[in-house]
Design a protein around this motif. Structure first.
Motif, PDB file in Angstrom:
ATOM      1  N   PRO A  45       0.762  -1.203  -0.254  1.00 45.49           N
ATOM      2  CA  PRO A  45      -0.074  -0.068   0.111  1.00 45.49           C
ATOM      3  C   PRO A  45       0.789   1.381  -0.008  1.00 45.49           C
ATOM      4  CG  PRO A  45      -0.765  -1.596   1.504  1.00 45.49           C
ATOM      5  CD  PRO A  45       0.270  -2.102   1.131  1.00 45.49           C
ATOM      6  N   ALA A 179      -2.732  -5.609   3.493  1.00 49.93           N
ATOM      7  CA  ALA A 179      -3.598  -4.316   3.036  1.00 49.93           C
ATOM      8  C   ALA A 179      -4.094  -3.612   4.478  1.00 49.93           C
ATOM      9  CB  ALA A 179      -4.612  -4.940   2.442  1.00 49.93           C
ATOM     10  N   THR A 274      -5.474   2.264  -1.254  1.00 43.12           N
ATOM     11  CA  THR A 274      -4.765   1.410  -1.902  1.00 43.12           C
ATOM     12  C   THR A 274      -4.657  -0.170  -0.915  1.00 43.12           C
ATOM     13  OG1 THR A 274      -3.223   2.684  -3.038  1.00 43.12           O
ATOM     14  CG2 THR A 274      -2.458   0.411  -2.946  1.00 43.12           C
ATOM     15  N   GLY A 275      -4.447   0.216   0.162  1.00 37.17           N
ATOM     16  CA  GLY A 275      -4.882  -0.738   1.360  1.00 37.17           C
ATOM     17  C   GLY A 275      -6.129  -1.729   1.102  1.00 37.17           C
ATOM     18  N   LEU A 278      -6.402  -3.597  -2.270  1.00 36.40           N
ATOM     19  CA  LEU A 278      -5.582  -4.920  -1.992  1.00 36.40           C
ATOM     20  C   LEU A 278      -6.509  -5.800  -1.167  1.00 36.40           C
ATOM     21  CD1 LEU A 278      -1.900  -3.658  -1.977  1.00 36.40           C
ATOM     22  CD2 LEU A 278      -3.269  -4.585  -3.658  1.00 36.40           C
ATOM     23  N   LEU A 279      -6.871  -5.172  -0.298  1.00 35.27           N
ATOM     24  CA  LEU A 279      -7.739  -6.071   0.974  1.00 35.27           C
ATOM     25  C   LEU A 279      -8.928  -6.694  -0.151  1.00 35.27           C
ATOM     26  CD1 LEU A 279      -9.101  -6.864   3.502  1.00 35.27           C
ATOM     27  CD2 LEU A 279     -10.289  -4.860   3.355  1.00 35.27           C
TER      28      LEU A 279
END
Length: 421
Positions: A45, A179, A274-275, A278-279
């Motif tokens: 992230p 994430a 972003t985290g 990606l999660l």
């Protein structure tokens, strides 16, 4: 090349590891995989905003990731075979020790870059050496070691697929955890996740050093066989896996840039969002490998076909620039598709191998995965600089070719039963 391949002669019943007569330590190996990938995913992230904070260009961070991939290509077969000749414990202890030291130093270098103490070419070279060469070469040992171990203690198709799906499932959980950890910690400062990574790796080092059994010498294989990527039992699976992870490589590094540019966010918010993106990918992967794959009972060829088609849809949705909803949905579908397809790729060829080839084929799978990230991240970031949709279009085209390949190639219609060992 299209004819069914003869089943290898069964190995003597005395040859399998005595691990089969004790409680296998699969959960412990999966925990090692989890901690390594959790550390790696915690960086994702913040890697894009970090590169901009320290003054590195997009192509330089892409080159850093590609260097790590080169190290995976060069060292995976070595580690996979050494896990059978040296033993799992010495290999994993060495891997975690090197990785922990490399990421501790990487955090210091990043701090120096943000402080202006290190700049320009020296900063770039240190990024490449620490995050690329040292970290990449170290973590390349973990997945092949776990895959070779699972192949050693599972002797039928369903258990093998389930075991390999377990590796993918913990990688997906690590993606979710990374994430969350990376995204939340970035809210306290972009350097905070960099402090967490070596701590996670140190936990892994202590775990394998204190809990993992070391095999007696008589259980080791003195000279594990090297497996050629041109072996006709293996290469179709490698082609499919190479295509899947190449498609992923074109977008994985640029996700942070896509989030920041499409949604107009600052560096701190970019890390957090972003985290979350990606999660979504991790949720898709976990759903695939912890629920769909074990319950479906699908064999490797079916997993590859279904997974590649789902991923194609995900890449197509990623082309839509219409706010956060299609962005999250696309990444969820890509994670789901790759989560379904990957156990088919990793388990399929191992079912055709003898015990003394399992370390070699596990290393070959790791090297293939690494090879996809040698060119794709650098090419993806370079293409993004030309046009934001270009890397997504390339990823979509590659994934569509994979779907076509696994649908029509005879290898996926004539998979012989696994040799009984």
């Amino acid at each position: 090349m299209t004819a069914p391949i003869p089943v290898p002669a069964p190995v003597s019943s005395a040859s399998p590891s005595a691990e089969t007569s004790r409680t296998p330590q699969i959960p412990l190996l999966l925990a090692a995989v989890f901690l390594v990938y959790l550390g790696q995913m915690t960086l994702n992230p913040i890697i894009a905003p970090l590169s901009r904070e320290v003054g590195l260009a997009e192509w330089q961070i892409g080159a850093t990731i590609s260097t790590a991939a080169i190290m995976v290509v060069l060292t995976s077969q070595f580690w996979g075979r050494r896990s059978q000749s040296w033993g799992r414990k010495p290999v994993l202890v060495a891997s975690f020790t090197i990785a922990t030291a490399a990421m501790a130093l990487f955090g210091l270098v990043a701090w120096a870059g943000m402080s202006g103490v290190l700049t320009g070419i020296l900063l770039f070279v240190l990024f490449v050496l620490l995050r690329g060469v040292c970290f990449g070469g170290a973590i390349s040992a973990v997945a092949p070691t776990a895959q070779a171990y699972i192949a050693d203690v599972t002797h039928d198709e369903r258990l093998r697929v389930k075991g390999m799906a377990g590796i993918g499932a913990v990688q997906g959980i690590a993606m979710v955890g990374g994430a969350i950890v990376g995204g939340v910690l970035s809210a306290f400062g972009i350097l905070t996740p960099l402090v967490a990574v070596p701590v996670l790796l140190l936990i892994g080092l202590v775990l394998v050093a204190t809990r993992l059994r070391r095999e007696p010498r008589h259980e080791l294989i003195e000279s594990p066989r090297r497996v050629s990527p041109l072996d006709r039992r293996v290469w179709p699976f490698l082609v499919a896996g190479f295509g899947m992870f190449t498609a992923l490589g074109f977008i994985q590094v640029i996700i942070g840039f896509i989030v920041q540019d499409r949604l107009g966010l600052d560096a701190g918010s970019t890390g957090l969002v972003t985290g979350a993106v990606l999660l979504a990918a991790g949720v898709g992967m976990i759903a695939a490998q912890a629920v769909i794959v074990p319950r479906s009972g699908w064999m490797p060829a079916t997993l590859l076909r279904v997974g590649s088609l789902v991923a194609v849809v995900g890449f197509a949705v990623l082309l839509i620039d219409a706010g956060p909803v299609p962005l999250f949905l696309s990444v969820l579908l890509i994670g789901l598709g790759l989560g379904i397809g990957t156990p088919g790729y990793t388990a399929g060829s191992t079912l055709l191998m003898h015990r003394d080839e399992q370390g070699g084929v596990a290393g070959l799978i790791g090297a293939t995965n690494g090879l996809t990230f040698v060119i794709a991240p650098t090419a993806g970031t370079a293409l993004y600089g030309v046009g934001p949709l270009l890397p997504v279009l390339v990823g979509l085209a590659v994934m569509a070719l994979v779907a076509a390949f696994v649908l029509i190639h005879p290898r996926f219609r004539h998979l012989p039963p696994a040799p009984v060992e």
